[in-house]
Design an enzyme around this catalytic site. Structure first.
Site, PDB file in Angstrom:
ATOM      1  CB  CYS A  94     -14.994 -25.288-112.674  1.00 44.27           C
ATOM      2  SG  CYS A  94     -14.541 -24.158-111.241  1.00 44.27           S
ATOM      3  NE  ARG A 131     -12.212 -21.477-103.963  1.00 44.26           N
ATOM      4  CZ  ARG A 131     -11.578 -21.424-105.188  1.00 44.26           C
ATOM      5  NH1 ARG A 131     -11.035 -20.328-105.283  1.00 44.26           N
ATOM      6  NH2 ARG A 131     -11.747 -22.055-106.169  1.00 44.26           N
ATOM      7  CG  HIS A 195     -16.192 -29.179-109.740  1.00 46.77           C
ATOM      8  ND1 HIS A 195     -15.253 -29.254-110.887  1.00 46.77           N
ATOM      9  CD2 HIS A 195     -16.178 -27.854-109.237  1.00 46.77           C
ATOM     10  CE1 HIS A 195     -14.645 -28.249-110.896  1.00 46.77           C
ATOM     11  NE2 HIS A 195     -14.733 -27.264-109.903  1.00 46.77           N
TER      12      HIS A 195
HETATM   13  N1  GLN Z   1      -9.375 -21.441-110.597  1.00 50.44           N
HETATM   14  C1  GLN Z   1     -10.887 -21.272-110.899  1.00 50.44           C
HETATM   15  C2  GLN Z   1     -11.536 -20.355-109.608  1.00 50.44           C
HETATM   16  O1  GLN Z   1     -11.064 -20.621-108.567  1.00 50.44           O
HETATM   17  C3  GLN Z   1     -11.356 -22.529-111.311  1.00 50.44           C
HETATM   18  C4  GLN Z   1     -11.571 -23.271-109.992  1.00 50.44           C
HETATM   19  C5  GLN Z   1     -12.117 -24.751-110.479  1.00 50.44           C
HETATM   20  O2  GLN Z   1     -11.986 -25.225-111.720  1.00 50.44           O
HETATM   21  N2  GLN Z   1     -12.887 -25.366-109.542  1.00 50.44           N
HETATM   22  O3  GLN Z   1     -12.348 -19.738-109.949  1.00 50.44           O
END
Ligand code: GLN
Length: 249
Positions: A94, A131, A195
């Site tokens: 990520c 998101r 993840h």
């Molecule tokens: N900050 C980044 C995003 O929101 C990565 C987030 C993450 O590592 N889960 O895309």
């Protein structure tokens, strides 16, 4: 035989227990009598010697954490680039995956410079509520076999211009909202939004990484002893059945 692992910024970049991936590698290696040494590098530590390692790991982080890490990691650009070129394996999750690209533009339009090792770049939606969140399944080619990889994604960042993705999305979003593809795969680099931790849900992928690292280091063909993964396989199958059936109905 032994494996030498470097965890980058584990105290900063460990969203959703990403460091657990390294615990899985360690567990699966030790079960086969392979010794494991894990070193950590974080801000203000002595510079690590990247060429000493078989596997380098960087997990995910929030925008704030990424900004801090981006400022520090840039001093290692040359070593990282060269160590990738000589075949050392990199697993990037990520926020870590994003940092290896050209840049990451966060939800407030701030640009966080990436290492610029790969051509992709990431831009976040300015609407913080937008998101890519949820379970994800991708189909990947690992050692010429199709492998379904299961994980959990949570990213605002939309990653564009990945030339060799890790897999085709069967369920979930991927590199951008509703993308056909997810992550990045080179012979010795995996970058992914998954993840989970990724490797506890996908023991086949953990073994692929262990095997790759040992074959490179010892310059011979390695066959890893089979482990009893009954529980992991059942848990994965349960989720795959649920997600892939839902997506078809
Ligand atoms: N900050 C980044 C995003 O929101 C990565 C987030 C993450 O590592 N889960 O895309």
């Amino acid at each position: 035989m032994n494996l030498n692992i470097l965890c980058l910024y584990p105290n900063i970049m460990d969203l959703y227990g990403d460091n657990g991936n390294i615990e899985i590698i360690k567990y699966r290696a030790l079960k086969r009598g392979i010794e494991v040494n894990i070193d950590a590098y974080t801000i203000n530590d002595e510079d690590p010697d990247f060429y000493n390692y078989d596997l380098v790991f960087l997990g995910g982080g929030s925008d704030k954490e990424q900004k801090v890490v981006a400022k520090d990691i840039i001093k290692f650009k040359k070593q990282i680039e060269r160590s990738i070129n000589i075949g050392i394996f990199y697993l990037l999750i990520c926020g870590g995956f994003q940092l290896f690209g050209k840049y990451y533009k966060d939800s407030e339009n701030n640009i966080i410079e990436g290492l610029n090792i790969f051509n992709y770049y990431t831009e976040s939606s300015t609407n913080k509520k937008e998101r890519c969140i949820g379970n994800i399944v991708i189909k990947s080619q690992i050692e010429n076999n199709n492998l379904e990889i299961l994980g959990f994604e949570n990213h605002g960042g939309q990653t564009y211009n990945v030339d060799t993705p890790l897999g085709e999305v069967l369920y979930g979003n991927g590199n951008t909202f509703k993308n056909k593809f997810e992550g990045l795969k080179k012979e010795n680099v995996i970058g992914t939004y998954l993840h989970g931790p990724l490797l506890s849900k996908n023991p086949e992928l953990a073994d692929y990484i262990i095997k790759y690292c040992l074959e490179r280091k010892y310059n011979k063909k390695i066959t890893l002893k089979k482990l009893d993964d009954e529980f992991e396989i059942k848990a994965k199958k349960e989720m795959l059945d649920k997600l892939l059936t839902t997506s078809k109905s």
